[in-house]
Design a protein around this motif. Structure first.
Motif, PDB file in Angstrom:
ATOM      1  N   THR A 121      10.740   0.914   2.838  1.00  0.00           N
ATOM      2  CA  THR A 121      10.353  -0.322   3.504  1.00  0.00           C
ATOM      3  C   THR A 121       9.069  -0.842   2.870  1.00  0.00           C
ATOM      4  OG1 THR A 121       8.991   0.869   5.117  1.00  0.00           O
ATOM      5  CG2 THR A 121      11.311   0.490   5.701  1.00  0.00           C
ATOM      6  N   ALA A 122       8.746  -2.058   3.179  1.00  0.00           N
ATOM      7  CA  ALA A 122       7.449  -2.596   2.756  1.00  0.00           C
ATOM      8  C   ALA A 122       6.351  -1.818   3.486  1.00  0.00           C
ATOM      9  CB  ALA A 122       7.356  -4.078   3.094  1.00  0.00           C
ATOM     10  N   GLU A 123       5.236  -1.614   2.812  1.00  0.00           N
ATOM     11  CA  GLU A 123       4.118  -0.913   3.437  1.00  0.00           C
ATOM     12  C   GLU A 123       3.547  -1.780   4.561  1.00  0.00           C
ATOM     13  OE1 GLU A 123       0.859   1.747   1.415  1.00  0.00           O
ATOM     14  OE2 GLU A 123       0.170  -0.329   1.455  1.00  0.00           O
ATOM     15  N   ILE A 124       3.237  -1.139   5.695  1.00  0.00           N
ATOM     16  CA  ILE A 124       2.637  -1.854   6.825  1.00  0.00           C
ATOM     17  C   ILE A 124       1.370  -1.123   7.261  1.00  0.00           C
ATOM     18  CG2 ILE A 124       4.834  -2.764   7.648  1.00  0.00           C
ATOM     19  CD1 ILE A 124       3.319  -0.213   9.813  1.00  0.00           C
ATOM     20  N   LYS A 125       0.524  -1.843   7.961  1.00  0.00           N
ATOM     21  CA  LYS A 125      -0.687  -1.257   8.518  1.00  0.00           C
ATOM     22  C   LYS A 125      -0.436  -0.986   9.998  1.00  0.00           C
ATOM     23  CE  LYS A 125      -5.657  -2.098   8.721  1.00  0.00           C
ATOM     24  NZ  LYS A 125      -6.705  -3.074   8.378  1.00  0.00           N
ATOM     25  N   ASP A 126      -0.601   0.279  10.417  1.00  0.00           N
ATOM     26  CA  ASP A 126      -0.384   0.610  11.824  1.00  0.00           C
ATOM     27  C   ASP A 126      -1.621   0.241  12.655  1.00  0.00           C
ATOM     28  OD1 ASP A 126      -2.246   2.757  11.750  1.00  0.00           O
ATOM     29  OD2 ASP A 126      -0.706   4.267  11.439  1.00  0.00           O
ATOM     30  N   PRO A 127      -1.548   0.331  13.987  1.00  0.00           N
ATOM     31  CA  PRO A 127      -2.678  -0.057  14.841  1.00  0.00           C
ATOM     32  C   PRO A 127      -3.949   0.767  14.635  1.00  0.00           C
ATOM     33  CG  PRO A 127      -0.660   0.024  16.124  1.00  0.00           C
ATOM     34  CD  PRO A 127      -0.343   0.605  14.772  1.00  0.00           C
ATOM     35  N   TRP A 128      -3.855   1.898  13.932  1.00  0.00           N
ATOM     36  CA  TRP A 128      -5.012   2.767  13.703  1.00  0.00           C
ATOM     37  C   TRP A 128      -5.568   2.615  12.285  1.00  0.00           C
ATOM     38  CZ3 TRP A 128      -0.375   3.977  15.861  1.00  0.00           C
ATOM     39  CH2 TRP A 128      -0.380   4.086  17.254  1.00  0.00           C
ATOM     40  N   ASN A 130      -3.861   2.912   9.371  1.00  0.00           N
ATOM     41  CA  ASN A 130      -3.145   3.664   8.334  1.00  0.00           C
ATOM     42  C   ASN A 130      -2.079   2.797   7.685  1.00  0.00           C
ATOM     43  OD1 ASN A 130      -4.377   6.303   8.925  1.00  0.00           O
ATOM     44  ND2 ASN A 130      -3.273   6.134  10.848  1.00  0.00           N
ATOM     45  N   GLN A 131      -1.855   3.004   6.392  1.00  0.00           N
ATOM     46  CA  GLN A 131      -0.790   2.324   5.661  1.00  0.00           C
ATOM     47  C   GLN A 131       0.443   3.220   5.671  1.00  0.00           C
ATOM     48  OE1 GLN A 131      -1.091  -0.819   4.406  1.00  0.00           O
ATOM     49  NE2 GLN A 131      -3.162  -0.866   5.243  1.00  0.00           N
ATOM     50  N   ARG A 132       1.602   2.665   6.085  1.00  0.00           N
ATOM     51  CA  ARG A 132       2.825   3.445   6.234  1.00  0.00           C
ATOM     52  C   ARG A 132       4.000   2.808   5.501  1.00  0.00           C
ATOM     53  NH1 ARG A 132       3.024   7.127  10.574  1.00  0.00           N
ATOM     54  NH2 ARG A 132       1.017   7.255  11.625  1.00  0.00           N
ATOM     55  N   ILE A 133       4.913   3.667   5.045  1.00  0.00           N
ATOM     56  CA  ILE A 133       6.212   3.233   4.528  1.00  0.00           C
ATOM     57  C   ILE A 133       7.277   4.119   5.160  1.00  0.00           C
ATOM     58  CG2 ILE A 133       5.352   2.347   2.323  1.00  0.00           C
ATOM     59  CD1 ILE A 133       6.476   4.911   1.004  1.00  0.00           C
ATOM     60  N   GLY A 134       8.522   3.700   5.032  1.00  0.00           N
ATOM     61  CA  GLY A 134       9.625   4.487   5.562  1.00  0.00           C
ATOM     62  C   GLY A 134      10.829   4.406   4.654  1.00  0.00           C
ATOM     63  N   ALA A 135      11.728   5.364   4.804  1.00  0.00           N
ATOM     64  CA  ALA A 135      12.984   5.381   4.056  1.00  0.00           C
ATOM     65  C   ALA A 135      13.983   6.253   4.795  1.00  0.00           C
ATOM     66  CB  ALA A 135      12.766   5.912   2.639  1.00  0.00           C
ATOM     67  N   SER A 136      15.250   6.028   4.526  1.00  0.00           N
ATOM     68  CA  SER A 136      16.330   6.848   5.066  1.00  0.00           C
ATOM     69  C   SER A 136      17.177   7.340   3.904  1.00  0.00           C
ATOM     70  CB  SER A 136      17.203   6.040   6.026  1.00  0.00           C
ATOM     71  OG  SER A 136      16.456   5.596   7.133  1.00  0.00           O
ATOM     72  N   ASP A 170      15.408  10.676   7.943  1.00  0.00           N
ATOM     73  CA  ASP A 170      14.583   9.497   8.194  1.00  0.00           C
ATOM     74  C   ASP A 170      13.137   9.919   8.000  1.00  0.00           C
ATOM     75  OD1 ASP A 170      16.492   7.400   9.066  1.00  0.00           O
ATOM     76  OD2 ASP A 170      16.968   8.901  10.583  1.00  0.00           O
ATOM     77  N   VAL A 171      12.445   9.223   7.109  1.00  0.00           N
ATOM     78  CA  VAL A 171      11.067   9.599   6.777  1.00  0.00           C
ATOM     79  C   VAL A 171      10.127   8.419   7.009  1.00  0.00           C
ATOM     80  CG1 VAL A 171       9.514  10.256   4.876  1.00  0.00           C
ATOM     81  CG2 VAL A 171      11.755  11.338   5.083  1.00  0.00           C
ATOM     82  N   GLU A 172       9.016   8.725   7.626  1.00  0.00           N
ATOM     83  CA  GLU A 172       7.886   7.794   7.711  1.00  0.00           C
ATOM     84  C   GLU A 172       6.728   8.513   7.057  1.00  0.00           C
ATOM     85  OE1 GLU A 172       5.348   5.897  11.310  1.00  0.00           O
ATOM     86  OE2 GLU A 172       7.531   5.602  11.414  1.00  0.00           O
ATOM     87  N   ALA A 173       6.019   7.822   6.185  1.00  0.00           N
ATOM     88  CA  ALA A 173       4.951   8.468   5.443  1.00  0.00           C
ATOM     89  C   ALA A 173       3.680   7.617   5.498  1.00  0.00           C
ATOM     90  CB  ALA A 173       5.368   8.695   3.998  1.00  0.00           C
ATOM     91  N   VAL A 174       2.538   8.306   5.504  1.00  0.00           N
ATOM     92  CA  VAL A 174       1.228   7.671   5.619  1.00  0.00           C
ATOM     93  C   VAL A 174       0.515   7.784   4.282  1.00  0.00           C
ATOM     94  CG1 VAL A 174      -0.965   7.696   6.853  1.00  0.00           C
ATOM     95  CG2 VAL A 174       1.141   8.332   8.042  1.00  0.00           C
ATOM     96  N   ARG A 175      -0.088   6.680   3.852  1.00  0.00           N
ATOM     97  CA  ARG A 175      -0.839   6.714   2.592  1.00  0.00           C
ATOM     98  C   ARG A 175      -1.909   7.780   2.667  1.00  0.00           C
ATOM     99  NH1 ARG A 175      -3.415   1.812  -0.972  1.00  0.00           N
ATOM    100  NH2 ARG A 175      -1.431   0.819  -0.514  1.00  0.00           N
ATOM    101  N   ALA A 176      -1.967   8.617   1.646  1.00  0.00           N
ATOM    102  CA  ALA A 176      -2.920   9.737   1.619  1.00  0.00           C
ATOM    103  C   ALA A 176      -4.320   9.239   1.315  1.00  0.00           C
ATOM    104  CB  ALA A 176      -2.481  10.772   0.598  1.00  0.00           C
TER     105      ALA A 176
END
Length: 176
Positions: A121-128, A130-136, A170-176
């Protein structure tokens, strides 16, 4: 933009499986402990990579007796082989996803496998912040290829446990 490192978020990621039971239905289960790292290169997706580890003891099929049997030496042998690992060796991208080929180790046996991937998915910024992406991803494998051969013949023909295991990730990942 250089490749970006991400850490798999274990709380928002899952590995599910299904296998035929007594030739009549599918039993589903999951591993509740998955960790790992993704490196995603948006400019050159084929240079991206993934490494993941699953804790075998985290298996959950909603039946404690079955889970105990799956953890035993008859199946996954958690005492000798406490983890399942995947390390990518090739990434092929196409619109909306791609294929990730890699080395999967289950029960101490390593075999090549290819995952059909949707995303990332496109990278998004969560409410805290963090930058996140996802994939299946999905694939299927022969459990016998990994030395998981335990079975029982049924009186009416067929076997208790099917050979083909279908896997959905299903994976959600946070930018390190």
């Amino acid at each position: 933009m250089p490749p970006i490192n991400y850490k798999i978020d274990p709380v928002h990621s899952s590995v599910h499986f299904s296998v035929r039971h007594m030739m009549v239905s599918n039993v589903r289960g999951e591993f509740t402990s998955v960790s790992g790292n993704l490196v995603f290169d948006s400019e050159n997706p084929t240079s991206s990579s993934v490494e993941a580890t699953i804790e075998v003891a985290s298996i959950n099929t909603r039946d404690a007796q079955r889970d105990t049997h799956l953890k035993s030496a008859d199946f996954l042998d958690v005492d000798k082989c406490p983890t399942i690992t995947f390390r990518s060796t090739k990434v092929a991208a196409h619109k909306g996803g791609g294929e990730v080929t890699g080395e999967l180790t289950i029960h101490g046996v390593t075999r090549p496998i290819t995952l059909e991937v949707e995303g990332p998915t496109a990278e998004i910024k969560d409410p805290w912040g963090n930058q996140r992406i996802g994939a299946s991803a999905k694939t299927s494998l022969s459990r016998k290829d990994f030395g998981l051969t335990w079975n029982t013949a049924l009186e009416t023909g067929g076997v208790l446990v099917g050979d083909e295991v279908k896997i959905t990730i299903d994976v959600e990942a946070v930018r390190a």
